[in-house]
Design a protein around this motif. Structure first.
Motif, PDB file in Angstrom:
ATOM      1  N   HIS A   1       0.839  -1.206   0.000  1.00  0.00           N
ATOM      2  CA  HIS A   1       0.000   0.000   0.000  1.00  0.00           C
ATOM      3  C   HIS A   1       0.872   1.254   0.000  1.00  0.00           C
ATOM      4  CE1 HIS A   1      -4.223   1.373   0.842  1.00  0.00           C
ATOM      5  NE2 HIS A   1      -3.566   2.495   1.056  1.00  0.00           N
TER       6      HIS A   1
ATOM      7  N   VAL B   1      -4.061  10.003  -1.698  1.00  0.00           N
ATOM      8  CA  VAL B   1      -3.624   8.850  -2.480  1.00  0.00           C
ATOM      9  C   VAL B   1      -3.577   7.586  -1.628  1.00  0.00           C
ATOM     10  CG1 VAL B   1      -1.090   8.968  -2.171  1.00  0.00           C
ATOM     11  CG2 VAL B   1      -2.040   8.239  -4.350  1.00  0.00           C
ATOM     12  N   ILE B   2      -3.261   7.707  -0.347  1.00  0.00           N
ATOM     13  CA  ILE B   2      -3.267   6.529   0.529  1.00  0.00           C
ATOM     14  C   ILE B   2      -4.695   6.018   0.721  1.00  0.00           C
ATOM     15  CG2 ILE B   2      -2.899   5.778   2.923  1.00  0.00           C
ATOM     16  CD1 ILE B   2      -0.346   7.499   2.895  1.00  0.00           C
TER      17      ILE B   2
ATOM     18  N   TRP C   1      -7.193   6.499  -1.518  1.00  0.00           N
ATOM     19  CA  TRP C   1      -7.633   5.972  -2.810  1.00  0.00           C
ATOM     20  C   TRP C   1      -6.953   4.655  -3.149  1.00  0.00           C
ATOM     21  CZ3 TRP C   1      -6.666  11.507  -4.863  1.00  0.00           C
ATOM     22  CH2 TRP C   1      -7.807  12.296  -4.649  1.00  0.00           C
ATOM     23  N   ALA C   2      -5.720   4.446  -2.659  1.00  0.00           N
ATOM     24  CA  ALA C   2      -4.997   3.209  -2.959  1.00  0.00           C
ATOM     25  C   ALA C   2      -5.723   1.980  -2.435  1.00  0.00           C
ATOM     26  CB  ALA C   2      -3.584   3.278  -2.372  1.00  0.00           C
TER      27      ALA C   2
ATOM     28  N   THR D   1      -3.098  12.573  -7.996  1.00  0.00           N
ATOM     29  CA  THR D   1      -2.203  13.425  -7.194  1.00  0.00           C
ATOM     30  C   THR D   1      -1.930  14.773  -7.858  1.00  0.00           C
ATOM     31  OG1 THR D   1      -0.156  12.566  -8.198  1.00  0.00           O
ATOM     32  CG2 THR D   1      -1.014  11.400  -6.266  1.00  0.00           C
TER      33      THR D   1
ATOM     34  N   SER E   1       1.432   3.970  -3.181  1.00  0.00           N
ATOM     35  CA  SER E   1       1.056   5.363  -2.919  1.00  0.00           C
ATOM     36  C   SER E   1       2.228   6.312  -3.094  1.00  0.00           C
ATOM     37  CB  SER E   1       0.498   5.498  -1.491  1.00  0.00           C
ATOM     38  OG  SER E   1      -0.599   4.638  -1.286  1.00  0.00           O
TER      39      SER E   1
ATOM     40  N   LEU F   1      -3.500   6.465  -9.681  1.00  0.00           N
ATOM     41  CA  LEU F   1      -3.271   7.286  -8.489  1.00  0.00           C
ATOM     42  C   LEU F   1      -2.433   8.510  -8.824  1.00  0.00           C
ATOM     43  CD1 LEU F   1      -2.595   4.421  -5.920  1.00  0.00           C
ATOM     44  CD2 LEU F   1      -4.633   5.863  -6.052  1.00  0.00           C
TER      45      LEU F   1
END
Length: 211
Positions: free
Chosen positions: A19, A146-147, A149-150, A89, A23, A85
């Motif tokens: 993860h 992003v973390i 959404w990951a 960003t 990210s 991702l």
């Protein structure tokens, strides 16, 4: 809940690492594209409006839709997840870089140029250092986004902590759902904390404000 953490220690470490690096790679790619682009756009208002409008449109697309669009071109796995991702960003970093550069007092820039600085030198030695706090705020915001959404990257076989959450949903295992959500939250908070330290390190001493 305690059983989830004790019985899945190895899997937690592996999924957390997956993860994190999915990210962080997406965030790094977003920064190296969006920061130079934001600096360039700060010098041209018309083009900036067009580019920011386009990136805003991408930002409004659902995360799952972006991930699904990657499959015909890049297949499944970590690569399409990173690309999707990366797209997400761009806007926060680009917006903040543009805003940060435009917020710099132009009298300081002209003073530097009157002392013999070229335009590039003025950007590098005056404008960027003064804009750093705002730029870093965009990077920190993108990192948290992003973390989160990951987590959805699990849908296309990219792994990560989303595997716990979606396996929990499929198997009706509440511990997996809650445990996965807790781990994602902790990872986001830890990343933001580390980036706050980076922000202090790269910000000129005179601009630091104690929080």
């Amino acid at each position: 809940m305690i059983d989830f953490f004790t019985q899945n220690t190895d899997a937690i470490l592996l999924k957390t690492w997956e993860h994190f690096y999915i990210s962080i790679i997406a965030l790094f790619l977003g920064a190296i594209v969006a920061i130079p682009l934001g600096i360039a756009l700060s010098k041209t208002t018309t083009l900036a409006k067009i580019v920011l409008a386009i990136t805003s449109v991408f930002q409004t697309l659902p995360s799952l839709a972006i991930l699904a669009l990657m499959i015909p071109f890049l297949g499944v796995g970590k690569v399409p997840a990173i690309v999707a991702l990366f797209i997400y960003t761009l806007l926060p970093i680009l917006n903040n870089t543009f805003a940060g550069m435009r917020s710099v007092n132009q009298d300081l820039v002209r003073a530097g140029q009157s002392m013999g600085m070229t335009t590039f030198q003025a950007i590098r030695m005056i404008e960027i250092p003064l804009a750093i706090p705002i730029i870093m705020a965009g990077i920190r915001l993108s990192a948290v986004y992003v973390i989160a959404w990951a987590t959805l990257a699990s849908y296309i076989g990219a792994g990560g902590l989303g595997d716990f959450i979606f396996n929990g949903l499929n198997l009706y295992q509440t511990d997996f759902i809650v445990g996965g959500a807790i781990l994602v939250t902790v990872l986001a908070l830890l990343t933001d904390f580390l980036l706050s330290k980076v922000e202090k390190w790269v910000t000129p001493k005179g601009l630091l404000v104690e929080k």
